[in-house]
Design an enzyme around this catalytic site. Sequence first.
Site, short mmCIF file in Angstrom:
data_model
loop_
_atom_site.label_atom_id
_atom_site.label_comp_id
_atom_site.label_asym_id
_atom_site.label_seq_id
_atom_site.Cartn_x
_atom_site.Cartn_y
_atom_site.Cartn_z
N HIS A 146 0.77 -1.30 0.15
CA HIS A 146 -0.27 0.12 -0.18
C HIS A 146 0.40 1.44 -0.31
CE1 HIS A 146 0.56 -0.49 4.51
NE2 HIS A 146 0.47 1.35 4.37
N ASP A 177 0.50 -7.70 1.25
CA ASP A 177 0.63 -6.57 1.44
C ASP A 177 2.27 -6.16 1.33
OD1 ASP A 177 0.53 -3.42 1.97
OD2 ASP A 177 -0.17 -3.46 3.85
N SER A 255 4.80 2.44 8.19
CA SER A 255 4.31 1.29 7.49
C SER A 255 6.09 0.55 6.96
CB SER A 255 3.27 1.47 6.44
OG SER A 255 2.09 1.15 6.76
#
Length: 565
Positions: A146, A177, A255
């Site tokens: 993402h 992911d 992230s």
Amino acid sequence: MDDPSSASNKRKRRRGRKAKASPPSPDRSSPSPAPAPVAAGRRGRKPRRHEAPADADAARPPSPPRRGEPKPVANGGDAVAVAVSEAAPASWDEVVRVVPCMDAVVKVFCVHTEPNFSLPWQRKRQYSSSSSGFIIGGRRVLTNAHSVEHYTQVKLKKRGSDTKYLATVLAIGTECDIALLTVSDDEFWEGVSPVEFGTLPALQDAVTVVGYPIGGDTISVTSGVVSRIEILSYVHGSTELLGLQIDAAINSGNSGGPAFNDRGKCVGIAFQSLKHEDAENIGYVIPTPVITHFIQDYEKSGEYTGFPILGIEWQKMENPDLRKSMGMKPDQKGVRVRRVEPTAPESGCLKPSDIILSFDGVDIANDGTVPFRHGERIGFSYLVSQKYTGEKALVKVLRDSKVHEFKIRLATHKRLVAAHVKGRPPSYYIVAGFVFAAVSVPYLRSEYGKDYEYDAPVKLLVKHLHAMAESPDEQLVVVSQVLVADINIGYEEIVNTQVLAFNGQPVKNLKNLVTMVENCKDEFLKFDLEYDQIVVLETKTAKAATQDILTTHCIPSAMSDDLKA
């Protein structure tokens, strides 16, 4: 990023990508809604989720120990320090052994240009975001999928450097992911040791999350322990895979950053956290088995092929009367097959009401779990996810009180409503002002917002959550909107309504509809819609009016490029 406060008591998950903005503005990235954790293999409604602004503590290099002081043990900024005798003096070189791991953590800058699913002939305005990543062997960098979704340009910056290096995206694993990057400039790789992977940690093992979260520009370190290991709902992937829950803070921008154990080995990738009024410090990490599967999948096939699933819906067999009625013996355990995906390879051998007793020699309990580690159990979908697409597995089934064994070839999931478009622009077709589109999760999110599970029409939600594709190319085609013109008077209020048939012929997918309309020789174009609605247009007039409508609305073409072939 949306305001984290909400009147809802639903659980909310968020991803950790940080949008580039003037401090202290909150993150403006738009993460995918996350499904609520449910039993593996079963479907259910997903809760609402919101991202929340957060800050993080910047990491500082350790100070050299004074003469006679003991060498420091592992902490947030020194993930590989080893405890020594208090009487033994520690050298500066020993204390800073963590630096190579810290230097392998990079900041990821990405420019995104997202498709506009509501106006599919154009794209949204581009925006920038920053996140984290880390260098691994083979001159490669790992980050979250993402973090580089709908990327236009990706750049990487090393710790302590003032240079941003252009990166190339090698593979994007939507379900897990994870994204794999590389840099062609040799200078980027100089003086950096790649991160090494460790084994799956145990409960209460110490973890240190390193990255570049919101709250500052320098590297940040947060520490915690492993709180839980189980099958988790992945926000971005709309799937369920093995995951770690930790109590170290994971904020926007974390992230893609690594999570180290106390030996300096990477045990996972930070990727999302839970935001709830009754919960604090709940973060989630992608564990090494999932990371290794992604990397080996890419190395074996040259591309990411995905995580296979067993294409069934199943039911627990915990009720003794239910087990007895299905002909199960007292020593037999398993789960009942409710439905089989028509497009799945399993449809050739498995049937509804079969009892799956074991998968690849591992017995399945009545609650759908299998032994994991000492004192732990986990959903049997974990065994399936450890396989690779195209591999075979031995499934033992009880059918009519007889045990059967099948060698099943595993494949990825074909959904009627696709969870992702995987970077492709959305398809569309326009005739007489009617805009036809194929429904996907990004389309629903564009039309109804991140809480589309509550705001979208019930019929679309039922198809999204429970309907199964009858063929690999089947799509859910809808009239997205009607561009007002004289020819479509009276039809203006038709919005997001499914197209069932054209001139009496069922509509399989958008390309099938385009072919039938373009080749139509009948006097009228007749579209059968849900709710018993019909749309009738004179063929010649409708096709002639289409070009004028395109010109009025500045639309370059009556159909997307993928439908022109």
